[in-house]
Design an enzyme around this catalytic site. Structure first.
Site, mmCIF file in Angstrom:
data_model
loop_
_atom_site.group_PDB
_atom_site.id
_atom_site.type_symbol
_atom_site.label_atom_id
_atom_site.label_comp_id
_atom_site.label_asym_id
_atom_site.label_seq_id
_atom_site.Cartn_x
_atom_site.Cartn_y
_atom_site.Cartn_z
ATOM 1 N N LEU A 93 1.754 -15.878 -3.611
ATOM 2 C CA LEU A 93 0.326 -15.827 -3.258
ATOM 3 C C LEU A 93 -0.267 -17.234 -3.154
ATOM 4 O O LEU A 93 -1.385 -17.491 -3.597
ATOM 5 C CB LEU A 93 -0.424 -14.963 -4.265
ATOM 6 C CG LEU A 93 0.029 -13.490 -4.260
ATOM 7 C CD1 LEU A 93 -0.604 -12.720 -5.416
ATOM 8 C CD2 LEU A 93 -0.315 -12.805 -2.932
ATOM 9 N N VAL A 125 -1.405 -20.357 -0.447
ATOM 10 C CA VAL A 125 -2.454 -20.250 0.579
ATOM 11 C C VAL A 125 -1.997 -19.361 1.742
ATOM 12 O O VAL A 125 -2.735 -18.471 2.175
ATOM 13 C CB VAL A 125 -2.853 -21.639 1.113
ATOM 14 C CG1 VAL A 125 -4.028 -21.510 2.059
ATOM 15 C CG2 VAL A 125 -3.214 -22.562 -0.019
ATOM 16 N N VAL A 133 7.447 -17.592 0.351
ATOM 17 C CA VAL A 133 7.880 -18.598 -0.634
ATOM 18 C C VAL A 133 8.509 -19.762 0.133
ATOM 19 O O VAL A 133 8.901 -19.603 1.293
ATOM 20 C CB VAL A 133 8.878 -17.993 -1.655
ATOM 21 C CG1 VAL A 133 8.227 -16.853 -2.423
ATOM 22 C CG2 VAL A 133 10.148 -17.493 -0.981
ATOM 23 N N SER A 158 3.064 -18.952 12.675
ATOM 24 C CA SER A 158 2.432 -20.236 12.988
ATOM 25 C C SER A 158 0.919 -20.116 13.027
ATOM 26 O O SER A 158 0.376 -19.089 13.429
ATOM 27 C CB SER A 158 2.910 -20.767 14.341
ATOM 28 O OG SER A 158 2.236 -21.983 14.624
ATOM 29 N N LYS A 203 10.722 -19.990 15.960
ATOM 30 C CA LYS A 203 9.719 -20.766 15.205
ATOM 31 C C LYS A 203 10.154 -22.221 15.067
ATOM 32 O O LYS A 203 9.339 -23.141 15.166
ATOM 33 C CB LYS A 203 9.472 -20.141 13.830
ATOM 34 C CG LYS A 203 8.491 -20.935 12.945
ATOM 35 C CD LYS A 203 7.131 -21.006 13.589
ATOM 36 C CE LYS A 203 6.048 -21.819 12.943
ATOM 37 N NZ LYS A 203 6.195 -22.624 11.813
ATOM 38 N N HIS A 240 9.436 -23.846 18.266
ATOM 39 C CA HIS A 240 7.971 -24.038 18.315
ATOM 40 C C HIS A 240 7.611 -25.338 17.597
ATOM 41 O O HIS A 240 6.830 -26.153 18.087
ATOM 42 C CB HIS A 240 7.262 -22.843 17.654
ATOM 43 C CG HIS A 240 5.815 -23.101 17.329
ATOM 44 N ND1 HIS A 240 5.413 -23.863 16.234
ATOM 45 C CD2 HIS A 240 4.675 -22.734 17.957
ATOM 46 C CE1 HIS A 240 4.098 -23.944 16.219
ATOM 47 N NE2 HIS A 240 3.616 -23.260 17.245
ATOM 48 N N ASN A 241 8.183 -25.530 16.420
ATOM 49 C CA ASN A 241 7.858 -26.732 15.652
ATOM 50 C C ASN A 241 8.392 -27.991 16.319
ATOM 51 O O ASN A 241 7.755 -29.046 16.251
ATOM 52 C CB ASN A 241 8.393 -26.606 14.223
ATOM 53 C CG ASN A 241 7.513 -25.713 13.363
ATOM 54 O OD1 ASN A 241 6.825 -24.840 13.884
ATOM 55 N ND2 ASN A 241 7.542 -25.906 12.074
ATOM 56 N N GLU A 263 5.946 -28.748 18.793
ATOM 57 C CA GLU A 263 4.767 -29.240 18.047
ATOM 58 C C GLU A 263 4.924 -30.737 17.743
ATOM 59 O O GLU A 263 3.994 -31.532 17.969
ATOM 60 C CB GLU A 263 4.639 -28.420 16.760
ATOM 61 C CG GLU A 263 3.611 -28.889 15.759
ATOM 62 C CD GLU A 263 3.674 -28.059 14.460
ATOM 63 O OE1 GLU A 263 3.538 -26.815 14.534
ATOM 64 O OE2 GLU A 263 3.881 -28.649 13.377
ATOM 65 N N ARG A 290 8.771 -40.312 13.629
ATOM 66 C CA ARG A 290 8.336 -40.084 12.239
ATOM 67 C C ARG A 290 9.216 -40.888 11.289
ATOM 68 O O ARG A 290 8.738 -41.444 10.302
ATOM 69 C CB ARG A 290 8.415 -38.593 11.892
ATOM 70 C CG ARG A 290 7.383 -37.776 12.626
ATOM 71 C CD ARG A 290 7.100 -36.461 11.929
ATOM 72 N NE ARG A 290 6.275 -35.622 12.773
ATOM 73 C CZ ARG A 290 5.703 -34.490 12.386
ATOM 74 N NH1 ARG A 290 5.891 -34.053 11.153
ATOM 75 N NH2 ARG A 290 4.968 -33.784 13.213
HETATM 76 C C1 6PG Z 1 2.792 -23.989 12.084
HETATM 77 C C2 6PG Z 1 3.344 -25.289 11.579
HETATM 78 C C3 6PG Z 1 3.810 -25.233 10.177
HETATM 79 C C4 6PG Z 1 4.479 -26.499 9.684
HETATM 80 C C5 6PG Z 1 3.570 -27.648 9.559
HETATM 81 C C6 6PG Z 1 4.176 -28.872 8.867
HETATM 82 O O1 6PG Z 1 3.317 -23.538 13.096
HETATM 83 O O2 6PG Z 1 1.867 -23.450 11.498
HETATM 84 O O3 6PG Z 1 4.432 -25.634 12.371
HETATM 85 O O4 6PG Z 1 4.712 -24.161 10.070
HETATM 86 O O5 6PG Z 1 5.014 -26.265 8.443
HETATM 87 O O6 6PG Z 1 3.104 -28.032 10.804
HETATM 88 O O7 6PG Z 1 5.340 -29.309 9.451
HETATM 89 P P1 6PG Z 1 5.883 -30.781 9.113
HETATM 90 O O8 6PG Z 1 5.594 -31.015 7.656
HETATM 91 O O9 6PG Z 1 7.348 -30.787 9.374
HETATM 92 O O10 6PG Z 1 5.100 -31.698 9.986
#
Ligand code: 6PG
Length: 468
Positions: A10, A12, A74, A128, A183, A186-187, A190, A288
């Site tokens: 539980l 966020v 988790v 996400s 996913k 997706h990241n 991102e 990064r």
């Molecule tokens: C999402 C994000 C999320 C991710 C953060 C942090 O789709 O809501 O991708 O899942 O955990 O963006 O990612 P980093 O710590 O690797 O930047």
């Protein structure tokens, strides 16, 4: 007590997903090993809602209707295996365990195999949208047994973000680890999108000396029509934020070391295994890493020379071109991610549908953008599209931006401002459109020093030459 779903963890994300489900009429049973965290949630945001707290896995199972649905929120890795071991003795065949974290997809494959062997269902589900998304509507990427997905679908469709056409941003992705794979990509996208925006910011800040309020204006103006995106929107908002302690723009006070939890890196690592070129995503991951070498960079800044970073040409021309370059680079980043998904789908037998993936990324997720509507349409037109850059609408968009794109990368190189992701995007475009690349020479070298053989363009068969 017939709760529709249990939420384990539980924090966020777990708490907000529980609140979202309850808001849509699904009573929730909540459980967390940390009793303090559970109390804070139950007495705080969950107070007065149809959310019951339970204090053991047995009590959790007793609170749920059958087949039981249990969503684990988790941290990825060992905690997921720990949670499964903790819950499993209290479950019955047919019950559904769901992992809503950012798990490594091969872990999900393994867990799916192991749990299926014991007649449980296991859904690896990418979620996400961050905290706000979890509460008000995330984009959801579930994979695993299709029947298990169907048993969850009414809840997932209700809580998912809705795109402009009203469609929920959730769909069954495929078997095994397909949901977590999607996913992960997706990241990766991102990371690429964020890095492209960061490079554009750097060029405008260092090259033109734009202040945070000016940058706010530029990024807000770009965030319109077909180029609208969540990441542009928050970037504009970030530039407007003033630090209450100093009265300065907060962005200027933030240490320039980017952290990462690993999903971008996984995308790059796996793309190498699958054999998919994703240079923009790779450049973002490496950016990064290099950002984290703050001490070395600071020392080197006094030791290594470069050109003055100030641009002396037409300022508005560079600003306008930077917007176009960002858009073109961004299209190539999405093209790389979707091409990786196509190859991975064959490799892992996921039967992924790129058009469906674009559809559920249109709202709720971090990479949501107007561009995803065009991407969805491109795959609807041609489900077998091998590369997004070949779709007429996107090809034409790149075409319109191309001169600016080259000008921006060239200018950054001349000013000594690093644009690894933008230049990798342009190189990807140029390599992909080259019918002939210099790999003939690479093959000759391999044959020269190692007798690795080569093929010829004018006759069939495998050749070897005695080069000396
Ligand atoms: C999402 C994000 C999320 C991710 C953060 C942090 O789709 O809501 O991708 O899942 O955990 O963006 O990612 P980093 O710590 O690797 O930047």
């Amino acid at each position: 007590m017939d709760c529709k779903i249990g939420v384990v963890g539980l924090g966020v994300m777990g708490g907000n997903l529980a609140l979202n489900m309850e808001r849509h009429g699904f009573p929730v049973a909540g459980y967390d090993l940390d009793a303090g965290k559970m109390r804070a949630f139950l007495d705080g945001p969950a107070a007065g809602r149809h959310i019951v707290g339970v204090d053991s896995p047995g009590a959790l199972m007793a609170a749920l209707e059958k087949p039981r649905r249990v969503l684990m929120m988790v941290p990825a890795g060992a905690p997921v295996d720990g949670a499964i071991a903790h819950l499993k003795p209290h479950m019955e065949p047919g019950d559904i365990l769901i992992d809503g974290g950012n798990s490594w997809f091969l872990d999900t494959e393994r867990r799916n195999r192991e749990l299926t062997g014991e007649r449980f269902n296991f859904v690896g589900m990418g979620v996400s949208g961050g905290e706000e998304g979890a509460l008000w509507g995330p984009s959801i990427m579930p994979g695993g047994q299709r029947e298990a997905y169907e048993a969850l679908a009414p809840i997932l469709r209700a809580i998912a973000a809705k795109a402009d056409d009203g469609q929920p941003c959730v769909e069954y992705m495929g078997p095994g680890g397909a949901g977590h794979y999607v996913k992960m990509v997706h990241n990766g996208i991102e990371y690429a999108d964020m890095q492209l925006i960061a490079e554009t910011y750097d060029l405008l800040r260092r090259g033109l000396g734009l202040s945070a309020p000016e940058l706010h204006g530029v990024f807000a103006a770009w965030n319109t029509g077909g180029r609208k995106s969540y990441l542009l929107e928050i970037t504009a908002a970030i530039f407007a934020k003033i630090d209450p302690d100093t009265g300065q723009p907060l962005v200027d006070l933030i240490l320039d070391e980017a952290a990462q939890k690993g999903t971008g890196k996984w995308t790059s690592q796996n793309a190498l295994d699958v054999g998919a070129p994703i240079p923009t995503i790779d450049a973002a991951v490496e950016s990064r890493i290099i950002s984290a070498l703050k001490g070395e960079r600071t020392a080197a800044s006094a030791a290594l020379a470069g050109p003055p970073a100030t641009y002396s040409g037409n300022r508005q021309r560079l600003i306008d071109a930077a917007g176009d370059a960002l858009h073109a680079s961004k299209i190539t980043a999405y093209a790389q991610g979707l091409a990786l998904l196509r190859l991975a789908s064959d490799e892992y037998k996921y039967q992924l549908k790129p058009g469906e993936i674009a559809r559920i990324w249109r709202a709720g997720c971090i990479i949501r953008a107007a561009l995803l509507g065009d991407i969805m349409a491109a795959f609807e037109r041609d489900p077998n599209l091998v590369n997004l850059m070949l779709a007429p609408a996107l090809r034409d968009a790149i075409g319109r931006c191309q001169a600016s794109w080259r000008f921006v990368v060239q200018t950054a190189v001349e000013l000594g401002i690093p644009v690894p992701a933008s230049s990798a995007s342009l190189a990807y475009y140029d390599a992909y459109r080259s019918a002939r690349l210099p790999a003939n020479l690479t093959q000759a070298q391999r044959d020269y020093f190692g007798a690795h053989t080569y093929r010829r363009i004018d006759k069939p068969g495998v050749c070897h030459t005695k080069w000396e």
